[in-house]
Design a protein around this motif. Sequence first.
Motif, PDB file in Angstrom:
ATOM      1  N   CYS A  24      -9.048  -4.148  -6.656  1.00  0.00           N
ATOM      2  CA  CYS A  24      -8.724  -2.826  -6.110  1.00  0.00           C
ATOM      3  C   CYS A  24      -8.410  -1.794  -7.199  1.00  0.00           C
ATOM      4  O   CYS A  24      -8.950  -0.688  -7.156  1.00  0.00           O
ATOM      5  CB  CYS A  24      -7.577  -2.928  -5.118  1.00  0.00           C
ATOM      6  N   PRO A  25      -7.569  -2.123  -8.180  1.00  0.00           N
ATOM      7  CA  PRO A  25      -7.295  -1.135  -9.235  1.00  0.00           C
ATOM      8  C   PRO A  25      -8.542  -0.775 -10.051  1.00  0.00           C
ATOM      9  O   PRO A  25      -8.681   0.371 -10.483  1.00  0.00           O
ATOM     10  CB  PRO A  25      -6.242  -1.820 -10.109  1.00  0.00           C
ATOM     11  N   MET A  26      -9.445  -1.724 -10.216  1.00  0.00           N
ATOM     12  CA  MET A  26     -10.687  -1.421 -10.943  1.00  0.00           C
ATOM     13  C   MET A  26     -11.546  -0.449 -10.146  1.00  0.00           C
ATOM     14  O   MET A  26     -12.155   0.459 -10.716  1.00  0.00           O
ATOM     15  CB  MET A  26     -11.463  -2.702 -11.244  1.00  0.00           C
ATOM     16  N   ASP A  27     -11.596  -0.633  -8.827  1.00  0.00           N
ATOM     17  CA  ASP A  27     -12.337   0.295  -7.981  1.00  0.00           C
ATOM     18  C   ASP A  27     -11.719   1.687  -8.038  1.00  0.00           C
ATOM     19  O   ASP A  27     -12.425   2.688  -8.128  1.00  0.00           O
ATOM     20  CB  ASP A  27     -12.362  -0.198  -6.528  1.00  0.00           C
ATOM     21  N   ALA A  28     -10.383   1.738  -7.985  1.00  0.00           N
ATOM     22  CA  ALA A  28      -9.688   3.032  -8.038  1.00  0.00           C
ATOM     23  C   ALA A  28      -9.991   3.747  -9.353  1.00  0.00           C
ATOM     24  O   ALA A  28     -10.242   4.957  -9.360  1.00  0.00           O
ATOM     25  CB  ALA A  28      -8.190   2.829  -7.873  1.00  0.00           C
ATOM     26  N   LYS A  29     -10.008   3.012 -10.441  1.00  0.00           N
ATOM     27  CA  LYS A  29     -10.298   3.604 -11.745  1.00  0.00           C
ATOM     28  C   LYS A  29     -11.740   4.135 -11.792  1.00  0.00           C
ATOM     29  O   LYS A  29     -11.988   5.218 -12.328  1.00  0.00           O
ATOM     30  CB  LYS A  29     -10.067   2.588 -12.851  1.00  0.00           C
ATOM     31  N   ALA A  30     -12.673   3.390 -11.217  1.00  0.00           N
ATOM     32  CA  ALA A  30     -14.068   3.836 -11.174  1.00  0.00           C
ATOM     33  C   ALA A  30     -14.193   5.130 -10.369  1.00  0.00           C
ATOM     34  O   ALA A  30     -14.922   6.045 -10.765  1.00  0.00           O
ATOM     35  CB  ALA A  30     -14.950   2.738 -10.580  1.00  0.00           C
ATOM     36  N   ILE A  31     -13.488   5.201  -9.259  1.00  0.00           N
ATOM     37  CA  ILE A  31     -13.508   6.418  -8.438  1.00  0.00           C
ATOM     38  C   ILE A  31     -12.894   7.573  -9.213  1.00  0.00           C
ATOM     39  O   ILE A  31     -13.438   8.682  -9.239  1.00  0.00           O
ATOM     40  CB  ILE A  31     -12.768   6.183  -7.104  1.00  0.00           C
ATOM     41  N   ASP A  32     -11.758   7.314  -9.863  1.00  0.00           N
ATOM     42  CA  ASP A  32     -11.093   8.352 -10.655  1.00  0.00           C
ATOM     43  C   ASP A  32     -11.996   8.896 -11.755  1.00  0.00           C
ATOM     44  O   ASP A  32     -11.977  10.088 -12.051  1.00  0.00           O
ATOM     45  CB  ASP A  32      -9.807   7.806 -11.282  1.00  0.00           C
ATOM     46  N   ASN A  33     -12.795   8.034 -12.366  1.00  0.00           N
ATOM     47  CA  ASN A  33     -13.698   8.466 -13.435  1.00  0.00           C
ATOM     48  C   ASN A  33     -14.904   9.237 -12.910  1.00  0.00           C
ATOM     49  O   ASN A  33     -15.382  10.159 -13.561  1.00  0.00           O
ATOM     50  CB  ASN A  33     -14.172   7.261 -14.255  1.00  0.00           C
ATOM     51  N   ALA A  34     -15.400   8.856 -11.739  1.00  0.00           N
ATOM     52  CA  ALA A  34     -16.621   9.468 -11.206  1.00  0.00           C
ATOM     53  C   ALA A  34     -16.362  10.756 -10.434  1.00  0.00           C
ATOM     54  O   ALA A  34     -17.207  11.655 -10.435  1.00  0.00           O
ATOM     55  CB  ALA A  34     -17.340   8.469 -10.299  1.00  0.00           C
ATOM     56  N   LEU A  35     -15.230  10.861  -9.795  1.00  0.00           N
ATOM     57  CA  LEU A  35     -14.964  11.995  -8.914  1.00  0.00           C
ATOM     58  C   LEU A  35     -15.048  13.347  -9.623  1.00  0.00           C
ATOM     59  O   LEU A  35     -15.723  14.255  -9.113  1.00  0.00           O
ATOM     60  CB  LEU A  35     -13.618  11.814  -8.219  1.00  0.00           C
ATOM     61  N   PRO A  36     -14.450  13.528 -10.786  1.00  0.00           N
ATOM     62  CA  PRO A  36     -14.540  14.844 -11.441  1.00  0.00           C
ATOM     63  C   PRO A  36     -15.954  15.218 -11.876  1.00  0.00           C
ATOM     64  O   PRO A  36     -16.287  16.394 -11.960  1.00  0.00           O
ATOM     65  CB  PRO A  36     -13.638  14.702 -12.671  1.00  0.00           C
ATOM     66  N   ARG A  37     -16.795  14.227 -12.114  1.00  0.00           N
ATOM     67  CA  ARG A  37     -18.167  14.492 -12.568  1.00  0.00           C
ATOM     68  C   ARG A  37     -19.158  14.640 -11.418  1.00  0.00           C
ATOM     69  O   ARG A  37     -20.334  14.906 -11.645  1.00  0.00           O
ATOM     70  CB  ARG A  37     -18.625  13.355 -13.485  1.00  0.00           C
ATOM     71  N   SER A  38     -18.688  14.461 -10.191  1.00  0.00           N
ATOM     72  CA  SER A  38     -19.593  14.551  -9.037  1.00  0.00           C
ATOM     73  C   SER A  38     -19.881  16.008  -8.705  1.00  0.00           C
ATOM     74  O   SER A  38     -19.178  16.915  -9.139  1.00  0.00           O
ATOM     75  CB  SER A  38     -18.973  13.854  -7.827  1.00  0.00           C
ATOM     76  N   ASN A  39     -20.932  16.205  -7.926  1.00  0.00           N
ATOM     77  CA  ASN A  39     -21.304  17.556  -7.497  1.00  0.00           C
ATOM     78  C   ASN A  39     -20.851  17.831  -6.062  1.00  0.00           C
ATOM     79  O   ASN A  39     -21.478  18.584  -5.342  1.00  0.00           O
ATOM     80  CB  ASN A  39     -22.814  17.750  -7.638  1.00  0.00           C
ATOM     81  N   LEU A  40     -19.728  17.232  -5.678  1.00  0.00           N
ATOM     82  CA  LEU A  40     -19.191  17.392  -4.334  1.00  0.00           C
ATOM     83  C   LEU A  40     -18.365  18.666  -4.228  1.00  0.00           C
ATOM     84  O   LEU A  40     -17.804  19.134  -5.222  1.00  0.00           O
ATOM     85  CB  LEU A  40     -18.289  16.203  -3.990  1.00  0.00           C
ATOM     86  N   ASN A  41     -18.269  19.190  -3.006  1.00  0.00           N
ATOM     87  CA  ASN A  41     -17.372  20.328  -2.811  1.00  0.00           C
ATOM     88  C   ASN A  41     -15.933  19.810  -2.716  1.00  0.00           C
ATOM     89  O   ASN A  41     -15.691  18.610  -2.659  1.00  0.00           O
ATOM     90  CB  ASN A  41     -17.777  21.157  -1.583  1.00  0.00           C
ATOM     91  N   GLU A  42     -14.982  20.724  -2.693  1.00  0.00           N
ATOM     92  CA  GLU A  42     -13.567  20.339  -2.737  1.00  0.00           C
ATOM     93  C   GLU A  42     -13.147  19.522  -1.520  1.00  0.00           C
ATOM     94  O   GLU A  42     -12.322  18.614  -1.630  1.00  0.00           O
ATOM     95  CB  GLU A  42     -12.689  21.584  -2.886  1.00  0.00           C
ATOM     96  N   MET A  43     -13.712  19.821  -0.349  1.00  0.00           N
ATOM     97  CA  MET A  43     -13.355  19.079   0.855  1.00  0.00           C
ATOM     98  C   MET A  43     -13.853  17.629   0.759  1.00  0.00           C
ATOM     99  O   MET A  43     -13.127  16.697   1.127  1.00  0.00           O
ATOM    100  CB  MET A  43     -13.935  19.756   2.108  1.00  0.00           C
ATOM    101  N   GLU A  44     -15.053  17.436   0.256  1.00  0.00           N
ATOM    102  CA  GLU A  44     -15.593  16.085   0.101  1.00  0.00           C
ATOM    103  C   GLU A  44     -14.791  15.303  -0.945  1.00  0.00           C
ATOM    104  O   GLU A  44     -14.500  14.120  -0.754  1.00  0.00           O
ATOM    105  CB  GLU A  44     -17.066  16.153  -0.301  1.00  0.00           C
ATOM    106  N   LYS A  45     -14.422  15.981  -2.033  1.00  0.00           N
ATOM    107  CA  LYS A  45     -13.608  15.318  -3.055  1.00  0.00           C
ATOM    108  C   LYS A  45     -12.257  14.905  -2.483  1.00  0.00           C
ATOM    109  O   LYS A  45     -11.759  13.813  -2.766  1.00  0.00           O
ATOM    110  CB  LYS A  45     -13.407  16.229  -4.259  1.00  0.00           C
ATOM    111  N   ALA A  46     -11.669  15.764  -1.666  1.00  0.00           N
ATOM    112  CA  ALA A  46     -10.373  15.455  -1.057  1.00  0.00           C
ATOM    113  C   ALA A  46     -10.489  14.254  -0.114  1.00  0.00           C
ATOM    114  O   ALA A  46      -9.584  13.407  -0.065  1.00  0.00           O
ATOM    115  CB  ALA A  46      -9.840  16.671  -0.311  1.00  0.00           C
ATOM    116  N   GLU A  47     -11.596  14.173   0.617  1.00  0.00           N
ATOM    117  CA  GLU A  47     -11.806  13.043   1.527  1.00  0.00           C
ATOM    118  C   GLU A  47     -11.911  11.734   0.738  1.00  0.00           C
ATOM    119  O   GLU A  47     -11.291  10.728   1.102  1.00  0.00           O
ATOM    120  CB  GLU A  47     -13.077  13.262   2.349  1.00  0.00           C
ATOM    121  N   ILE A  48     -12.672  11.749  -0.341  1.00  0.00           N
ATOM    122  CA  ILE A  48     -12.822  10.550  -1.169  1.00  0.00           C
ATOM    123  C   ILE A  48     -11.496  10.189  -1.831  1.00  0.00           C
ATOM    124  O   ILE A  48     -11.115   9.020  -1.887  1.00  0.00           O
ATOM    125  CB  ILE A  48     -13.946  10.753  -2.203  1.00  0.00           C
TER     126      ILE A  48
END
Length: 84
Positions: A24-48
């Motif tokens: 679980c912590p490894m998954d959280a870290k992967a999400i934390d690393n990918a989220l800022p580099r994604s092309n999602l809008n703020e609402m989608e980022k908040a959902e993730i």
Amino acid sequence: MLKRTLMLAAVAATLSMQAFAGHCPMDAKAIDNALPRSNLNEMEKAEIQALRDEGMRLHENGDHRMSEKKMATAMRKLLDSSLE
């Protein structure tokens, strides 16, 4: 013989649960690393981010199965967004 088999099964189950619990912590870290580099809008980022946070809360409470489901959902949304 039966007692030994049951003991071995219990040890194997305990070790496998500990291995999954660390994921679980490894998954959280992967999400934390990918989220800022994604092309999602703020609402989608908040959902993730909310899914990730819920996953970590579940992990900390010992519900690793549900934690991994939440993390997987968050990661799938990230992957789907990068494919579009």
